[in-house]
Design an enzyme around this catalytic site. Structure first.
Site, PDB file in Angstrom:
ATOM      1  N   GLY A 194       0.850  -1.194   0.000  1.00  0.00           N
ATOM      2  CA  GLY A 194       0.000   0.000   0.000  1.00  0.00           C
ATOM      3  C   GLY A 194       0.882   1.238   0.000  1.00  0.00           C
ATOM      4  N   GLU A 225     -16.800  11.035   2.222  1.00  0.00           N
ATOM      5  CA  GLU A 225     -16.360  11.021   0.814  1.00  0.00           C
ATOM      6  C   GLU A 225     -17.232  10.069  -0.010  1.00  0.00           C
ATOM      7  OE1 GLU A 225     -11.953  10.479   0.871  1.00  0.00           O
ATOM      8  OE2 GLU A 225     -11.965  12.595   0.278  1.00  0.00           O
TER       9      GLU A 225
HETATM   10  P1  FAD Z   1      -2.697   0.323   2.721  1.00  0.00           P
HETATM   11  O1  FAD Z   1      -2.468   1.432   1.784  1.00  0.00           O
HETATM   12  O2  FAD Z   1      -4.107  -0.054   3.015  1.00  0.00           O
HETATM   13  O3  FAD Z   1      -1.917  -0.940   2.179  1.00  0.00           O
HETATM   14  C1  FAD Z   1      -1.928  -2.201   2.776  1.00  0.00           C
HETATM   15  C2  FAD Z   1      -1.481  -3.218   1.748  1.00  0.00           C
HETATM   16  O4  FAD Z   1      -1.286  -4.483   2.382  1.00  0.00           O
HETATM   17  C3  FAD Z   1      -2.498  -3.457   0.641  1.00  0.00           C
HETATM   18  O5  FAD Z   1      -1.864  -3.460  -0.594  1.00  0.00           O
HETATM   19  C4  FAD Z   1      -3.075  -4.833   0.971  1.00  0.00           C
HETATM   20  O6  FAD Z   1      -3.505  -5.544  -0.168  1.00  0.00           O
HETATM   21  C5  FAD Z   1      -1.892  -5.506   1.613  1.00  0.00           C
HETATM   22  N1  FAD Z   1      -2.261  -6.584   2.534  1.00  0.00           N
HETATM   23  C6  FAD Z   1      -3.255  -6.572   3.461  1.00  0.00           C
HETATM   24  N2  FAD Z   1      -3.274  -7.727   4.153  1.00  0.00           N
HETATM   25  C7  FAD Z   1      -2.281  -8.484   3.662  1.00  0.00           C
HETATM   26  C8  FAD Z   1      -1.764  -9.780   3.978  1.00  0.00           C
HETATM   27  N3  FAD Z   1      -2.282 -10.536   4.955  1.00  0.00           N
HETATM   28  N4  FAD Z   1      -0.709 -10.236   3.271  1.00  0.00           N
HETATM   29  C9  FAD Z   1      -0.162  -9.491   2.287  1.00  0.00           C
HETATM   30  N5  FAD Z   1      -0.586  -8.272   1.951  1.00  0.00           N
HETATM   31  C10 FAD Z   1      -1.636  -7.766   2.623  1.00  0.00           C
HETATM   32  N6  FAD Z   1      -5.737   9.126   3.797  1.00  0.00           N
HETATM   33  C11 FAD Z   1      -5.250  10.346   3.444  1.00  0.00           C
HETATM   34  O7  FAD Z   1      -4.128  10.692   3.835  1.00  0.00           O
HETATM   35  N7  FAD Z   1      -5.981  11.195   2.665  1.00  0.00           N
HETATM   36  C12 FAD Z   1      -7.197  10.862   2.164  1.00  0.00           C
HETATM   37  O8  FAD Z   1      -7.829  11.648   1.455  1.00  0.00           O
HETATM   38  C13 FAD Z   1      -7.738   9.578   2.494  1.00  0.00           C
HETATM   39  N8  FAD Z   1      -8.920   9.169   1.978  1.00  0.00           N
HETATM   40  C14 FAD Z   1      -9.360   7.902   2.217  1.00  0.00           C
HETATM   41  C15 FAD Z   1     -10.545   7.471   1.578  1.00  0.00           C
HETATM   42  C16 FAD Z   1     -11.016   6.186   1.760  1.00  0.00           C
HETATM   43  C17 FAD Z   1     -12.268   5.737   1.043  1.00  0.00           C
HETATM   44  C18 FAD Z   1     -10.315   5.295   2.642  1.00  0.00           C
HETATM   45  C19 FAD Z   1     -10.831   3.885   2.860  1.00  0.00           C
HETATM   46  C20 FAD Z   1      -9.142   5.714   3.266  1.00  0.00           C
HETATM   47  C21 FAD Z   1      -8.650   7.013   3.068  1.00  0.00           C
HETATM   48  N9  FAD Z   1      -7.453   7.463   3.665  1.00  0.00           N
HETATM   49  C22 FAD Z   1      -6.958   8.713   3.340  1.00  0.00           C
HETATM   50  C23 FAD Z   1      -6.681   6.594   4.584  1.00  0.00           C
HETATM   51  C24 FAD Z   1      -5.568   5.868   3.828  1.00  0.00           C
HETATM   52  O9  FAD Z   1      -6.102   5.160   2.743  1.00  0.00           O
HETATM   53  C25 FAD Z   1      -4.804   4.910   4.743  1.00  0.00           C
HETATM   54  O10 FAD Z   1      -4.390   5.587   5.891  1.00  0.00           O
HETATM   55  C26 FAD Z   1      -3.578   4.347   3.989  1.00  0.00           C
HETATM   56  O11 FAD Z   1      -4.003   3.525   2.927  1.00  0.00           O
HETATM   57  C27 FAD Z   1      -2.662   3.555   4.929  1.00  0.00           C
HETATM   58  O12 FAD Z   1      -1.555   3.061   4.228  1.00  0.00           O
HETATM   59  P2  FAD Z   1      -0.914   1.649   4.588  1.00  0.00           P
HETATM   60  O13 FAD Z   1       0.322   1.539   3.769  1.00  0.00           O
HETATM   61  O14 FAD Z   1      -0.809   1.512   6.063  1.00  0.00           O
HETATM   62  O15 FAD Z   1      -2.007   0.590   4.150  1.00  0.00           O
END
Ligand code: FAD
Length: 400
Positions: free
Chosen positions: A12, A171
């Site tokens: 992500g 949103e």
């Molecule tokens: P993620 O980006 O969610 O990535 C996690 C990754 O891990 C994914 O690719 C997933 O497939 C993978 N994964 C999960 N489980 C497993 C597993 N067991 N094994 C292997 N891979 C796995 N934030 C902002 O800053 N601005 C915004 O405008 C905003 N708008 C949003 C709108 C929506 C609709 C949503 C739902 C969220 C929004 N957010 C926003 C929040 C933001 O999306 C998250 O905070 C961000 O995605 C977190 O990043 P991350 O890298 O922790 O996780």
């Protein structure tokens, strides 16, 4: 010397920016780096409210990992992480078994928080993933199609409930309320039959956001037919709809759950001390007591020293943490000093469908088209950080 092994879990915002930065900064003899994620594509979680409501093709939110990450430098393994064995420096994958690491970056994102409300996983849509939002969109269209073919009118087919008036909920309803007139037109449904509710347990929508902007957003959405129920916790979701704490029932075949998130369950399983699945990380972003495990993004928790409260988990913070982690991994390998992570919150903008948005950038409040412009710039800036100008031009959003 033997090259150390770095595993990055999750592709992500956190995982991708870590991998992309490592690919740019590390020499070929510094480390063997592997990125592990469930799908062979990266998706932009922050865009998902659009395909959920059907205002964007879900394919626009995702891209093949190999198209943005240099896979000569970073090995990619498509698999699901089931377990972290931190005492043994191993992760357990669903298909390919165990993998050892010297350094681990955990960026697995979040799962829905239900706050103990029953029936969410059985009866509500709660998965903010590509496949999760495709189901929401298709379900809504199916109910519109079905509505005119029932012997008795089923108002619950045209009643849409969003649980939670946080960022995601607002949103999403922004997009849906914008799309409803078009759905009514194409499925021969009178617009006055459609009901939209946003139900929030807290005393305000968008808690923590500027009250003037919240009012702007609520007025705009109410104008599009959305009814807010604020300060009204949901006590149950069932096959008929939702039941509120005060006993009111709203019949709906579409309950979209957006009350917030908790860290990925692997965190709790691994035995890290956590709050709602999130680990309060050290300033260098390592888990407390672990000298080789970094935790970033929605799985991590950092405290805002001004307010003494945790920062809400955002993509913005996940990306900034990723940059620090890439630097700190290199520092560990080279034996130099680790950096402290300091978030630099540039602003927060929420889209409300069409060309509408609200936001705060610096200390400036933005409404309407100027906020919408800023939102598109933020989305495009991310693509720039990830894959440079080429990716931004190919995949970005027109700011106008
Ligand atoms: P993620 O980006 O969610 O990535 C996690 C990754 O891990 C994914 O690719 C997933 O497939 C993978 N994964 C999960 N489980 C497993 C597993 N067991 N094994 C292997 N891979 C796995 N934030 C902002 O800053 N601005 C915004 O405008 C905003 N708008 C949003 C709108 C929506 C609709 C949503 C739902 C969220 C929004 N957010 C926003 C929040 C933001 O999306 C998250 O905070 C961000 O995605 C977190 O990043 P991350 O890298 O922790 O996780």
């Amino acid at each position: 010397a033997v090259k150390p092994t770095i595993l990055i879990l999750g592709a992500g915002y956190g995982g991708m920016v870590t991998a992309s930065k490592i690919a740019k900064q590390f020499g070929s003899n510094d480390a063997n780096v592997t990125l592990i994620s469930k799908h062979n594509y990266h998706y932009q979680t922050t865009w998902l409210h659009e395909p959920a409501a059907g205002t964007m093709d879900p394919d626009r939110t995702r891209m093949p990992i190999s198209s943005v990450i240099n896979t000569n430098k970073i090995k990619f393994v498509q698999d699901e992480v089931n377990e972290i064995k931190k005492e043994e420096n191993k992760v357990v994958l669903k298909e390919s078994g165990e993998m050892e690491y010297d350094y681990l970056v955990t960026a697995l994102g979040a799962v829905p928080e239900t706050f103990g409300v029953g029936g969410v996983f059985e009866h509500a849509f709660s998965k903010w993933t590509v496949n999760g939002v495709r189901e929401i969109k298709e379900h809504i269209e199916y109910l519109f199609a079905k509505y005119n073919n029932e012997p008795e009118p089923r108002d619950d087919y045209l009643t849409f409930v969003v649980a939670g008036a946080g960022f995601t909920g607002m949103e999403f309803i922004g997009e849906l309320s914008k799309r409803i007139p078009e759905l009514c037109q194409s499925y021969d449904v009178p617009k006055n039959k459609v009901k939209m509710y946003v139900i929030e347990a807290a005393p305000t929508a968008l808690p923590g956001f500027d009250p003037e902007l919240v009012e702007y957003a609520m007025n705009l959405l109410e104008h599009r037919g959305v009814e807010f129920k604020i300060n009204q916790p949901i006590s149950e979701v069932n096959a008929e709809g939702v039941v509120l704490k005060d006993g009111e029932e709203i019949k709906s075949q579409t309950v979209v759950w957006a009350t917030g998130v908790r860290g990925h369950p692997v965190i709790e399983q691994a035995g890290f001390e956590n709050m709602r699945g999130r680990v309060k990380v050290e300033r260098d972003l390592r888990a407390p007591g672990e000298d080789n495990i970094f935790i970033i993004g929605d799985c991590s928790l950092i405290i805002n020293e001004e307010t003494e409260r945790p920062y809400p988990p955002t993509a913005q913070i996940a990306m900034q943490q990723a940059e620090t982690v890439a630097d700190n991994l290199l520092a560990l390998i080279k034996g130099s000093e680790l950096k402290e992570f300091k978030p630099d919150i540039k602003g927060t903008v929420a889209s409300l469908g069409g060309k509408e948005a609200i936001g705060v950038v610096g200390n400036k409040k933005l409404y309407g088209t100027s906020a919408n412009f800023m939102k598109k710039m933020i989305d495009n800036r991310y693509l720039w950080i990830l894959g440079g100008a080429g990716l931004m031009l190919k995949r970005g959003k027109s700011p106008l």
